[in-house]
Design a protein around this motif. Structure first.
Motif, mmCIF file in Angstrom:
data_model
loop_
_atom_site.group_PDB
_atom_site.id
_atom_site.type_symbol
_atom_site.label_atom_id
_atom_site.label_comp_id
_atom_site.label_asym_id
_atom_site.label_seq_id
_atom_site.Cartn_x
_atom_site.Cartn_y
_atom_site.Cartn_z
ATOM 1 N N GLU A 1 0.819 -1.213 0.000
ATOM 2 C CA GLU A 1 0.000 0.000 0.000
ATOM 3 C C GLU A 1 0.858 1.270 0.000
ATOM 4 O OE1 GLU A 1 -2.436 -0.276 3.486
ATOM 5 O OE2 GLU A 1 -3.775 -1.748 2.592
ATOM 6 N N THR A 2 2.040 1.196 0.603
ATOM 7 C CA THR A 2 2.838 2.407 0.809
ATOM 8 C C THR A 2 4.269 2.305 0.290
ATOM 9 O OG1 THR A 2 3.337 1.611 3.054
ATOM 10 C CG2 THR A 2 1.519 3.192 2.836
ATOM 11 N N ASP A 3 4.648 1.181 -0.309
ATOM 12 C CA ASP A 3 6.052 1.008 -0.705
ATOM 13 C C ASP A 3 6.497 1.951 -1.817
ATOM 14 O OD1 ASP A 3 4.665 -0.240 -2.767
ATOM 15 O OD2 ASP A 3 5.994 -1.974 -2.849
ATOM 16 N N GLY A 4 5.565 2.521 -2.563
ATOM 17 C CA GLY A 4 5.925 3.440 -3.636
ATOM 18 C C GLY A 4 6.044 4.894 -3.210
ATOM 19 N N ILE A 5 5.765 5.182 -1.940
ATOM 20 C CA ILE A 5 5.873 6.565 -1.459
ATOM 21 C C ILE A 5 7.344 6.855 -1.143
ATOM 22 C CG2 ILE A 5 5.186 8.241 0.298
ATOM 23 C CD1 ILE A 5 2.669 6.469 0.798
ATOM 24 N N PRO A 6 7.937 7.854 -1.799
ATOM 25 C CA PRO A 6 9.330 8.192 -1.485
ATOM 26 C C PRO A 6 9.457 8.691 -0.040
ATOM 27 C CG PRO A 6 8.590 9.314 -3.490
ATOM 28 C CD PRO A 6 7.390 8.698 -2.860
ATOM 29 N N ILE A 7 10.508 8.252 0.624
ATOM 30 C CA ILE A 7 10.788 8.673 1.997
ATOM 31 C C ILE A 7 12.176 9.294 2.038
ATOM 32 C CG2 ILE A 7 11.111 7.944 4.390
ATOM 33 C CD1 ILE A 7 9.161 5.639 3.846
ATOM 34 N N ILE A 8 12.239 10.525 2.545
ATOM 35 C CA ILE A 8 13.520 11.195 2.763
ATOM 36 C C ILE A 8 13.766 11.223 4.264
ATOM 37 C CG2 ILE A 8 14.847 13.331 2.527
ATOM 38 C CD1 ILE A 8 13.188 13.954 0.014
#
Length: 123
Positions: A72-79
């Motif tokens: 569900e969230t693996d494609g959200i970029p995280i900085i």
């Protein structure tokens, strides 16, 4: 307008960065700890997450691992954002699943470049 989830436990940092990003045209969601950050990310599906690594309840390392392990969230970029730029922290952040890494105090122009790059490369 891109939605950014800011996961930051320090109220002054949250307030300052939120206001600066709003002025740059971003919609900001705020979480004060890693658990709240994971819950908000799942519920709201932001375009980007700015993740402090030293957080109460659940640290940013674990929150990132959870988000990147979920379809569900693996494609959200995280900085990753951290004041503790110790040797190996950058590599550890990438191993946890962060897409980029920045140090505090935040240099807004540098962070904005990283944010725009992450948004442009989003899955």
């Amino acid at each position: 307008m891109h939605t950014v989830l800011l996961v930051e436990d320090n109220e002054l940092n949250r307030d300052m960065l939120s206001r600066r990003l709003i002025r740059k045209g971003y919609r900001i969601l705020v979480a004060e700890d890693g658990q709240q950050g994971v819950e908000l990310a799942i519920a709201q599906r932001p375009d980007l997450i700015l993740m402090d690594l030293s957080l109460p309840v659940m640290d940013g390392w674990e929150a990132t691992r959870l988000l990147k392990s979920s379809s569900e969230t693996d494609g959200i970029p995280i900085i990753a954002l951290t004041a503790h730029a110790m040797a190996g922290d950058k590599e550890k952040a990438f191993q946890a699943g962060c897409d980029d890494f920045d140090t505090k105090p935040i240099e807004l122009s540098r962070l904005l470049e990283k944010m725009e790059s992450a948004l442009a490369n989003k899955k």
